[in-house]
Design a protein around this motif. Sequence first.
Motif, mmCIF file in Angstrom:
data_model
loop_
_atom_site.group_PDB
_atom_site.id
_atom_site.type_symbol
_atom_site.label_atom_id
_atom_site.label_comp_id
_atom_site.label_asym_id
_atom_site.label_seq_id
_atom_site.Cartn_x
_atom_site.Cartn_y
_atom_site.Cartn_z
ATOM 1 N N THR A 1 4.347 -15.699 2.955
ATOM 2 C CA THR A 1 4.577 -14.959 4.191
ATOM 3 C C THR A 1 3.502 -13.890 4.384
ATOM 4 O OG1 THR A 1 5.943 -13.303 3.069
ATOM 5 C CG2 THR A 1 7.070 -15.265 3.939
ATOM 6 N N VAL A 2 3.385 -13.398 5.610
ATOM 7 C CA VAL A 2 2.451 -12.297 5.891
ATOM 8 C C VAL A 2 2.865 -11.079 5.082
ATOM 9 C CG1 VAL A 2 1.633 -10.689 7.665
ATOM 10 C CG2 VAL A 2 1.833 -13.128 8.188
ATOM 11 N N TYR A 3 4.172 -10.816 5.005
ATOM 12 C CA TYR A 3 4.658 -9.682 4.224
ATOM 13 C C TYR A 3 4.214 -9.803 2.766
ATOM 14 C CZ TYR A 3 7.908 -6.689 1.650
ATOM 15 O OH TYR A 3 8.443 -5.762 0.787
ATOM 16 N N GLY A 4 4.471 -10.961 2.172
ATOM 17 C CA GLY A 4 4.104 -11.170 0.771
ATOM 18 C C GLY A 4 2.604 -11.077 0.541
ATOM 19 N N ARG A 5 1.811 -11.645 1.461
ATOM 20 C CA ARG A 5 0.351 -11.615 1.307
ATOM 21 C C ARG A 5 -0.190 -10.193 1.471
ATOM 22 N NH1 ARG A 5 0.893 -16.707 3.939
ATOM 23 N NH2 ARG A 5 0.488 -15.820 6.017
ATOM 24 N N SER A 6 0.391 -9.434 2.407
ATOM 25 C CA SER A 6 -0.084 -8.058 2.613
ATOM 26 C C SER A 6 0.290 -7.179 1.419
ATOM 27 C CB SER A 6 0.479 -7.486 3.916
ATOM 28 O OG SER A 6 1.888 -7.328 3.866
ATOM 29 N N LYS A 7 1.441 -7.427 0.820
ATOM 30 C CA LYS A 7 1.843 -6.644 -0.364
ATOM 31 C C LYS A 7 0.974 -7.005 -1.568
ATOM 32 C CE LYS A 7 4.796 -4.071 -0.747
ATOM 33 N NZ LYS A 7 4.796 -2.599 -0.592
ATOM 34 N N ARG A 8 0.617 -8.274 -1.694
ATOM 35 C CA ARG A 8 -0.287 -8.669 -2.780
ATOM 36 C C ARG A 8 -1.653 -8.021 -2.587
ATOM 37 N NH1 ARG A 8 -2.031 -14.856 -3.846
ATOM 38 N NH2 ARG A 8 -2.941 -14.530 -1.775
ATOM 39 N N ALA A 9 -2.114 -7.958 -1.344
ATOM 40 C CA ALA A 9 -3.404 -7.300 -1.069
ATOM 41 C C ALA A 9 -3.340 -5.831 -1.470
ATOM 42 C CB ALA A 9 -3.753 -7.445 0.404
ATOM 43 N N GLY A 10 -2.196 -5.190 -1.210
ATOM 44 C CA GLY A 10 -2.016 -3.797 -1.610
ATOM 45 C C GLY A 10 -2.075 -3.645 -3.124
ATOM 46 N N GLU A 11 -1.416 -4.550 -3.842
ATOM 47 C CA GLU A 11 -1.474 -4.541 -5.310
ATOM 48 C C GLU A 11 -2.920 -4.638 -5.792
ATOM 49 O OE1 GLU A 11 2.630 -7.047 -6.399
ATOM 50 O OE2 GLU A 11 0.716 -7.591 -7.297
ATOM 51 N N ASN A 12 -3.664 -5.549 -5.184
ATOM 52 C CA ASN A 12 -5.051 -5.778 -5.618
ATOM 53 C C ASN A 12 -5.925 -4.548 -5.386
ATOM 54 O OD1 ASN A 12 -4.416 -8.364 -6.450
ATOM 55 N ND2 ASN A 12 -5.089 -9.344 -4.552
ATOM 56 N N TYR A 13 -5.711 -3.871 -4.264
ATOM 57 C CA TYR A 13 -6.462 -2.636 -4.003
ATOM 58 C C TYR A 13 -6.155 -1.571 -5.055
ATOM 59 C CZ TYR A 13 -8.491 -3.706 0.609
ATOM 60 O OH TYR A 13 -9.240 -4.217 1.630
ATOM 61 N N VAL A 14 -4.877 -1.434 -5.399
ATOM 62 C CA VAL A 14 -4.478 -0.431 -6.395
ATOM 63 C C VAL A 14 -5.168 -0.715 -7.730
ATOM 64 C CG1 VAL A 14 -2.529 0.447 -7.757
ATOM 65 C CG2 VAL A 14 -2.273 0.109 -5.288
ATOM 66 N N ARG A 15 -5.179 -1.968 -8.128
ATOM 67 C CA ARG A 15 -5.818 -2.332 -9.406
ATOM 68 C C ARG A 15 -7.333 -2.150 -9.332
ATOM 69 N NH1 ARG A 15 -2.396 -7.029 -8.712
ATOM 70 N NH2 ARG A 15 -0.415 -6.675 -9.776
ATOM 71 N N GLU A 16 -7.903 -2.404 -8.165
ATOM 72 C CA GLU A 16 -9.361 -2.309 -8.003
ATOM 73 C C GLU A 16 -9.844 -0.864 -8.034
ATOM 74 O OE1 GLU A 16 -12.723 -3.299 -4.549
ATOM 75 O OE2 GLU A 16 -10.695 -4.129 -4.374
ATOM 76 N N PHE A 17 -9.101 0.034 -7.410
ATOM 77 C CA PHE A 17 -9.568 1.407 -7.245
ATOM 78 C C PHE A 17 -9.087 2.383 -8.307
ATOM 79 C CE2 PHE A 17 -10.253 -0.146 -2.864
ATOM 80 C CZ PHE A 17 -11.577 0.251 -2.700
ATOM 81 N N THR A 18 -8.034 2.041 -9.051
ATOM 82 C CA THR A 18 -7.504 2.971 -10.049
ATOM 83 C C THR A 18 -7.223 2.252 -11.370
ATOM 84 O OG1 THR A 18 -5.140 2.630 -9.588
ATOM 85 C CG2 THR A 18 -6.309 4.219 -8.202
#
Length: 285
Positions: free
Chosen positions: A124-141
Amino acid sequence: MLKIWIAGSAGQIGTAINEVLDPLEMEVFNTDKDELDITQTDEVLSFGEINRPDVIINCAGITDMDLCEKEPELAYRVNALGARNLSIVARKIGAKIVHISTDDVFDGNKNTPYSEFDDTNPKTVYGRSKRAGENYVREFTHKHFVIRSSWIFGHGDNFVTRVLRKAGNGELIEAAIDETGCPTSAKDLARIILYLITTNEYGTYHATCKGLCSRYDFAREILSLAGLHAEVKEISIADSKEHLVRPAYAVLDNFILRIIDVYEMPKWKQSLEEYIAEWKEETHE
């Protein structure tokens, strides 16, 4: 005194964190969309640099699945770029960050619980957008806690409050017998968040209450504990309006919590009993 910034403080989890934390031990900065827009990078950076919290807890998000499908740009702006912005400021000021995620990063096609090491495959768009958020968190911190949970109930709109409302109005309740998950109290999620931020056990966690059930059994247990009588119709998830956006199997395994043996979540029925007891107190005041 630990300084905590809760972004999305008016939601179920933000509210629960404020209810269970000790104000003598923590100074809290609460912001919601009316006070601060997490999609505005400069606004987020300014707030973080002025207040310099030790921990940022990201409870903000677009969780309405239908809205996410209709407005994917909004979903990604809040769920992904919002998480990115909070991560950027966390790294800049040296803060820890907690990012609340979801079982919807998985496709729901398994019939055994998902661990933190299973591959994500959101449908879903919801699931994909939340996964993208997870990836940003791991990438930046690197000082991050990504916490996935499911079927959360607390103060706000959720399955429990909808069942209670329909029962009170004498309405028919439809619940899928073949949709399976782990009901989780927002307060129990808040408690583990407050525990983890005092540690250096960074990484991705599944945090749900113990046990699993179908939506149908969940509805029956809610009514039983509340002492309400209503007709609960057993349906298939294929007949539900949510079948296009909800995974049929949303069971998360708290694998990391179990193997590092740092925290144990309570059973879902026990947590639901606590929630219903509070609901009864509030409704009879």
